[in-house]
Scaffold this active site. Structure first.
Site, short mmCIF file in Angstrom:
data_model
loop_
_atom_site.label_atom_id
_atom_site.label_comp_id
_atom_site.label_asym_id
_atom_site.label_seq_id
_atom_site.Cartn_x
_atom_site.Cartn_y
_atom_site.Cartn_z
N ASP A 1 -6.37 -4.62 -13.00
CA ASP A 1 -7.47 -5.31 -12.35
C ASP A 1 -8.10 -6.23 -13.40
O ASP A 1 -7.69 -6.25 -14.56
CB ASP A 1 -8.46 -4.33 -11.74
CG ASP A 1 -9.18 -3.51 -12.78
OD1 ASP A 1 -8.93 -3.73 -13.98
OD2 ASP A 1 -9.98 -2.65 -12.42
N ASP B 1 -4.69 1.00 -3.93
CA ASP B 1 -4.93 1.87 -5.08
C ASP B 1 -6.19 2.64 -4.77
O ASP B 1 -7.06 2.15 -4.03
CB ASP B 1 -5.15 1.04 -6.35
CG ASP B 1 -6.56 0.47 -6.41
OD1 ASP B 1 -7.42 1.08 -7.08
OD2 ASP B 1 -6.81 -0.57 -5.76
#
Lengths: 372, 372
Positions: free
Chosen positions: B76, B266
């Site tokens: 991320d 996720d």
């Protein structure tokens, strides 16, 4: 050779410690894997008795089934644990009274209770309930302790025999009969006093056990005293029965004790030190917290072929440790167990091929070269 | 399908979260095992940037080599993490200033810095640096946030393109050229305001990315709002690119989001809840602390074939949890990951055979029958 109802185990053997029914930070699949291949693990009667308790373990079919481990299990008697409680316990002829560290309740452990609990656990090797003396105990204190240990050993033997013949509600669900199913080991005490150690050995042999252990070492005495006791007592122990050195020690200690005739070991060092960031290696101990490993892409031990050393670097494991990640403990414990178990494999192989003296010398020299 | 430089990954896919370079309480061997078989895991740029830091990861050959993971990695951008710091960070047009939770130092994260860090990490999928709006943000607040996210997305794209063409010292040691080696995903924001979500989607598509994500959900909004957004936005996302729903959710959420067109997920739930004693099962959630499991010899989930359910009982795992043993977290995490990954396997299979509607219905009915 160590014969158990779960088969014959080659000796010398190292037993990982699974205090509360788990070798800390380690899955059973790993213990069974070729990397570790632990043939027997240890459970602590004291801990399991207090939590989850005998009723639960019985209801779940005994300790093997409760924890999901099919290989051999040795349980200690709880004697050492309650002794370690210090002022929190009161020792009498009958047994030891203490307060549970789990719920504060008053509990009483005796040879009879310990044998009952270990029968219910269904371990393959049962230890007698003994009394330990501190490393610095006087001759008089130790003599008393050795006497009590001998009387407790006899009571343990008698209670054990009774229980083996009772096909009672012991929580074991195996089809086999109980008689002779478990083995019982005696324990030699006597602190650092050789004459008392010899008395204790004689008394223990007189009672007669399936194996014999040296207890009460690594409890604060000098290392030279420990090896003096092992060097004197181990060769006098019955040759046709396994000789077990309880709670000892570093990889070097193990190799040295094998040289003096010891067959079996257990120790918390690989697991406990793994959780505090210490790796055992062929070059000595390695503190993973050390800043020098920050960008070090070498494995923990360049001579080690374990899964951890094949895959991970010091830099990564150091990062995991500093970040408080569980994987640090998992990986260090795995490597440490691999190192201890692999050292024992090397010892066994060198004995088979008649090269143990050479193995011992090289093992020691490598460590000495690194200041250990 | 999700194409990465490490091969094609079948979708829909669930990515376990490995915040600090480790999927908590889980060994990589387990992630690779047939039991879990995770094809891609997530790393958090924010955490890895602060500790161990980019210099260390570069010196160790990039994130894959540093952690010892050969399969795909998504990182991320750090945008969500710094946003989560609340009053501890200051957001400007340029980027976000905040204090490190590791050493208290003042740090600055921007689209350019995030792209540089992710290039150095060498992850296979890079996420743009975005700004999140709270679940209850007003239309005006959200509009500003969406505008900033769009400008940051463009800067991310430009910085990423520059970096891909620089065969600079990025820490990646693979022989392959850098150009095109990493993929960059854009992120759609806009809280619960559908018109702003659509604006954000349009702006993101205008810039052009290898995949598109829906961010800023599961941050305090109603679940109905979340599904309203997913149901509106996912079908409008480019069909020929993966659609990634960030940070969501329970197994039911995953199945419902797949029904609305999502390909990638996720979530920390399987790992985090595993550590706090919660198991996800085909019958709903199970709290292992519950006294009713004290002597329960059933597996966590009677329909589950994972290693944990094949070997261990609720009684044992409960005991481990109460005794504070690491193995409780290890086993619960393993089972939870197996359950999430297996649910996704079931989803994929049902899609292939045209039975997804039936799968979805049965999955939901089984959980509803148990009050979930």
């Amino acid at each position: 050779m160590l014969s158990t109802r779960r088969g014959v185990i080659e000796t010398p053997v190292f037993m990982p410690v699974g205090t509360a029914g788990t070798v800390k930070a380690t899955r059973f699949e790993e213990l069974e894997s070729p990397d570790l291949d632990a043939k027997v693990i240890l459970g602590n009667t004291y801990h399991l008795w207090l939590r989850p308790g005998v009723e639960t373990i019985k209801a779940c079919g005994g300790l093997h089934r409760f924890i999901g481990w099919d290989r051999a299990l040795l349980t200690d008697s709880g004697g050492f644990q309650v002794w370690s409680l210090g002022d929190l316990r009161k020792i009498s002829e009958e047994g030891t009274e203490f307060r549970s560290h789990v719920d504060g309740s008053l509990r009483f452990l005796s040879p009879e209770v310990s044998m009952e609990v270990q029968a219910a656990l269904g371990s393959d090797i049962v230890m007698v309930f003994d009394e330990c003396a501190p490393g610095d105990a006087t001759h008089e204190e130790t003599e008393k302790s050795v006497g009590l240990t001998a009387r407790w050993a006899r009571r343990s033997r008698e209670a054990f025999n009774r229980l083996q013949f009772e096909v009672a509600d012991t929580g074991r669900t195996e089809a086999e009969g109980l008689s002779g199913a478990q083995a019982l080991f005696g324990i030699v005490q006597g602190a650092g006093h050789l004459n008392l150690r010899r008395d204790s050995l004689r008394q223990t042999i007189d009672i007669g056990f399936d194996g014999y252990a040296i207890g009460g070492l690594s409890v604060g005495e000098e290392k030279s005293t420990m090896f003096e006791v092992i060097g004197d007592i181990a060769p006098q122990m019955p040759k046709d029965h396994p000789r077990y050195l309880m709670g000892v020690g570093t990889p070097q200690d193990l190799v040295e004790a094998v040289a003096r005739g010891v067959d079996m070991f257990d120790c918390v060092l690989p697991t406990r030190n793994g959780r505090t960031g210490q790796a055992f290696t062929s070059q000595g101990k390695l503190n993973i917290k050390n800043a020098r490993w920050t960008q070090d892409t070498r494995p923990l031990d360049e001579s080690c072929g374990c899964l951890v050393c094949r895959r991970h670097t010091r830099a990564y494991i150091r990062h995991l440790y500093l970040a408080g990640e569980m994987l640090a403990s998992i990986l260090l414990t795995h490597h440490n167990l691999a190192f201890f178990l692999d050292t024992m494999r090397g010892v066994r192989q060198s004995i088979r091929s008649g090269n143990f003296p050479k193995f011992r010398q090289e093992f020691t020299e490598r460590l000495s070269a690194n200041g250990e």
